[in-house]
Design a protein around this motif. Structure first.
Motif, PDB file in Angstrom:
ATOM      1  N   GLU A 141       0.813  -1.226   0.000  1.00  0.00           N
ATOM      2  CA  GLU A 141       0.000   0.000   0.000  1.00  0.00           C
ATOM      3  C   GLU A 141       0.846   1.275   0.000  1.00  0.00           C
ATOM      4  OE1 GLU A 141      -2.450  -3.328   1.444  1.00  0.00           O
ATOM      5  OE2 GLU A 141      -0.437  -2.587   1.884  1.00  0.00           O
ATOM      6  N   GLN A 142       2.087   1.185   0.412  1.00  0.00           N
ATOM      7  CA  GLN A 142       2.923   2.386   0.501  1.00  0.00           C
ATOM      8  C   GLN A 142       3.179   2.942  -0.895  1.00  0.00           C
ATOM      9  OE1 GLN A 142       6.318   2.065   3.057  1.00  0.00           O
ATOM     10  NE2 GLN A 142       7.510   3.582   1.907  1.00  0.00           N
ATOM     11  N   PRO A 143       3.047   4.244  -1.073  1.00  0.00           N
ATOM     12  CA  PRO A 143       3.271   4.837  -2.411  1.00  0.00           C
ATOM     13  C   PRO A 143       4.738   4.756  -2.824  1.00  0.00           C
ATOM     14  CG  PRO A 143       2.921   6.547  -0.769  1.00  0.00           C
ATOM     15  CD  PRO A 143       2.631   5.249  -0.085  1.00  0.00           C
ATOM     16  N   ALA A 144       4.957   4.789  -4.130  1.00  0.00           N
ATOM     17  CA  ALA A 144       6.316   4.755  -4.664  1.00  0.00           C
ATOM     18  C   ALA A 144       7.047   6.055  -4.313  1.00  0.00           C
ATOM     19  CB  ALA A 144       6.276   4.569  -6.178  1.00  0.00           C
ATOM     20  N   LEU A 145       8.319   5.887  -3.975  1.00  0.00           N
ATOM     21  CA  LEU A 145       9.124   7.031  -3.546  1.00  0.00           C
ATOM     22  C   LEU A 145      10.225   7.314  -4.562  1.00  0.00           C
ATOM     23  CD1 LEU A 145       9.476   6.122   0.252  1.00  0.00           C
ATOM     24  CD2 LEU A 145       7.777   7.621  -0.814  1.00  0.00           C
ATOM     25  N   ASN A 200       9.652  12.883  -0.501  1.00  0.00           N
ATOM     26  CA  ASN A 200       9.202  11.580   0.015  1.00  0.00           C
ATOM     27  C   ASN A 200       8.601  11.694   1.406  1.00  0.00           C
ATOM     28  OD1 ASN A 200      10.085  10.331  -2.319  1.00  0.00           O
ATOM     29  ND2 ASN A 200      12.076   9.748  -1.457  1.00  0.00           N
ATOM     30  N   ASP A 201       9.226  12.501   2.274  1.00  0.00           N
ATOM     31  CA  ASP A 201       8.699  12.681   3.633  1.00  0.00           C
ATOM     32  C   ASP A 201       7.301  13.287   3.602  1.00  0.00           C
ATOM     33  OD1 ASP A 201      11.032  11.634   4.589  1.00  0.00           O
ATOM     34  OD2 ASP A 201      11.963  13.588   5.027  1.00  0.00           O
ATOM     35  N   ALA A 202       7.112  14.290   2.732  1.00  0.00           N
ATOM     36  CA  ALA A 202       5.790  14.912   2.632  1.00  0.00           C
ATOM     37  C   ALA A 202       4.758  13.907   2.100  1.00  0.00           C
ATOM     38  CB  ALA A 202       5.859  16.132   1.730  1.00  0.00           C
ATOM     39  N   THR A 203       5.175  13.083   1.117  1.00  0.00           N
ATOM     40  CA  THR A 203       4.253  12.084   0.564  1.00  0.00           C
ATOM     41  C   THR A 203       3.864  11.053   1.621  1.00  0.00           C
ATOM     42  OG1 THR A 203       5.255  12.363  -1.625  1.00  0.00           O
ATOM     43  CG2 THR A 203       3.952  10.365  -1.244  1.00  0.00           C
ATOM     44  N   LEU A 204       4.856  10.598   2.383  1.00  0.00           N
ATOM     45  CA  LEU A 204       4.580   9.584   3.406  1.00  0.00           C
ATOM     46  C   LEU A 204       3.704  10.139   4.523  1.00  0.00           C
ATOM     47  CD1 LEU A 204       8.005   7.742   3.708  1.00  0.00           C
ATOM     48  CD2 LEU A 204       5.881   6.844   2.755  1.00  0.00           C
ATOM     49  N   ILE A 205       3.954  11.380   4.916  1.00  0.00           N
ATOM     50  CA  ILE A 205       3.152  11.963   6.001  1.00  0.00           C
ATOM     51  C   ILE A 205       1.687  12.079   5.592  1.00  0.00           C
ATOM     52  CG2 ILE A 205       2.754  14.087   7.305  1.00  0.00           C
ATOM     53  CD1 ILE A 205       5.804  14.410   7.429  1.00  0.00           C
ATOM     54  N   SER A 206       1.463  12.549   4.371  1.00  0.00           N
ATOM     55  CA  SER A 206       0.078  12.660   3.901  1.00  0.00           C
ATOM     56  C   SER A 206      -0.572  11.287   3.747  1.00  0.00           C
ATOM     57  CB  SER A 206       0.035  13.416   2.574  1.00  0.00           C
ATOM     58  OG  SER A 206       0.790  12.714   1.583  1.00  0.00           O
ATOM     59  N   TRP A 207       0.205  10.288   3.355  1.00  0.00           N
ATOM     60  CA  TRP A 207      -0.352   8.932   3.212  1.00  0.00           C
ATOM     61  C   TRP A 207      -0.604   8.289   4.575  1.00  0.00           C
ATOM     62  CZ3 TRP A 207       2.300   4.194   4.333  1.00  0.00           C
ATOM     63  CH2 TRP A 207       1.594   3.044   3.984  1.00  0.00           C
TER      64      TRP A 207
END
Length: 312
Positions: A141-145, A200-207
């Motif tokens: 489920e984790q988005p691609a970084l 990547n940090d911003a993407t992971l935090i929002s996810w």
């Protein structure tokens, strides 16, 4: 009066009787002295009378109606009285109460032979465990970084040019090319990798924010267990919503001792062993300030944890 049937019968009898009469007269004429004419007339009259009487009785029996006799069965006599009926009913009732019904014997269950439980091989158990941990760890489920290191950035940019030569040969050529890069080129790759890391940090935090805090904590535990099993995993997820952990009394004491400068220039292992021995020698009154810091920090964590939004 005779009927027509009776008259016809009489005529036949006369003829037959005359013949027999003549024969009888002829036999008896020699022995008797009675005149023949008288004897013939007597015999004829006797035969005629007998024949007439027999025909009359036949016609009477033929025309007389037949009587049908019916025999009635005698009615059954009732010999039981009311008293006897009551006595028999009471006897039946007492007999029913006295003789309890026999319970049917329970059917014996035929024991079927149990099937032998097949032991699951360890490899299959490990495969199932890893699959379950990956599902809990939200690996898919984790988005691609984006590539977050200078080497990964260089490989992504130049890997397509030599991909036709095979994986091993491609990796060797890329390593040789990355080693001869100038410092300016390497710095540019590092800057791009740092920018990718921020993204990547911003993407992971929002996810991560789309899942409850408990789900992210369970995912981090699953990822840690995968690494212990030696299976490929991803880094632990950072959740800014999660409160900071509680600091123990000993940790507060270590922080104070390191900040004092008494262990400046001492190896780390020596520092920790010395501080631990000091903590053991301390009295309860000396430890009390650090214990108070620990209790206050624990209350802070409880309040922050309670303020989180409930799990959906």
């Amino acid at each position: 009066m005779l009927s027509s049937f009776g008259l016809a019968t009489a005529r036949r009898v006369r003829v037959i009787g005359a013949r027999s009469a003549f024969s009888t007269v002829a036999r008896t004429a020699a022995s008797s002295k009675i005149p023949i004419s008288i004897r013939i007339a007597a015999v004829f009259n006797r035969g005629f009378a007998a024949t007439a009487s027999r025909s009359a009785t036949r016609t009477a029996t033929a025309t007389a109606p037949k009587k049908t006799t019916t025999t009635k069965k005698p009615a059954a006599k009732t010999t039981t009285t009311a008293g006897q009926k009551k006595a028999t009913t009471t006897k039946k009732a007492t007999a029913k109460k006295a003789a309890p019904k026999k319970k049917a014997a329970p059917k014996k269950k035929t024991s079927r032979p149990k099937k032998a439980v097949k032991e699951i091989p360890e490899s299959i158990k490990l495969f199932r465990q890893v699959k379950e941990l990956k599902a809990k760890g939200l690996i898919k489920e984790q988005p691609a970084l984006l590539p977050a290191t200078s080497w990964m950035v260089y490989r992504l940019k130049n890997g397509k040019d030599v991909s036709e030569k095979g994986a091993i040969e491609t990796s060797r050529i890329l390593k040789e090319g990355f080693a001869v890069l100038s410092s300016a080129e390497k710095q540019a790759l590092q800057d791009e990798a740092h920018a990718n890391k921020v993204r990547n940090d911003a993407t992971l935090i929002s996810w991560v924010a789309t899942y409850p805090v408990e789900t992210i904590e369970a995912a981090n535990r699953a990822r840690t267990k995968l690494r212990k099993l030696g299976k490929p995993s991803r880094a632990s997820l950072k959740d800014p919503r999660k409160p900071k952990g509680v600091t123990t009394a000993f940790s507060h004491f270590v922080s104070k001792r390191l900040a004092s400068g008494d262990y400046e220039g001492v190896p780390v292992t020596t520092k920790l062993s010395g501080i631990a021995s000091e903590w053991k020698d301390m009295s309860e009154s000396d430890r009390k300030p650090f214990v108070q810091l620990y209790l206050a920090d624990r209350e802070r964590y409880r309040v922050e944890r309670a303020s989180l939004s409930p799990s959906p």
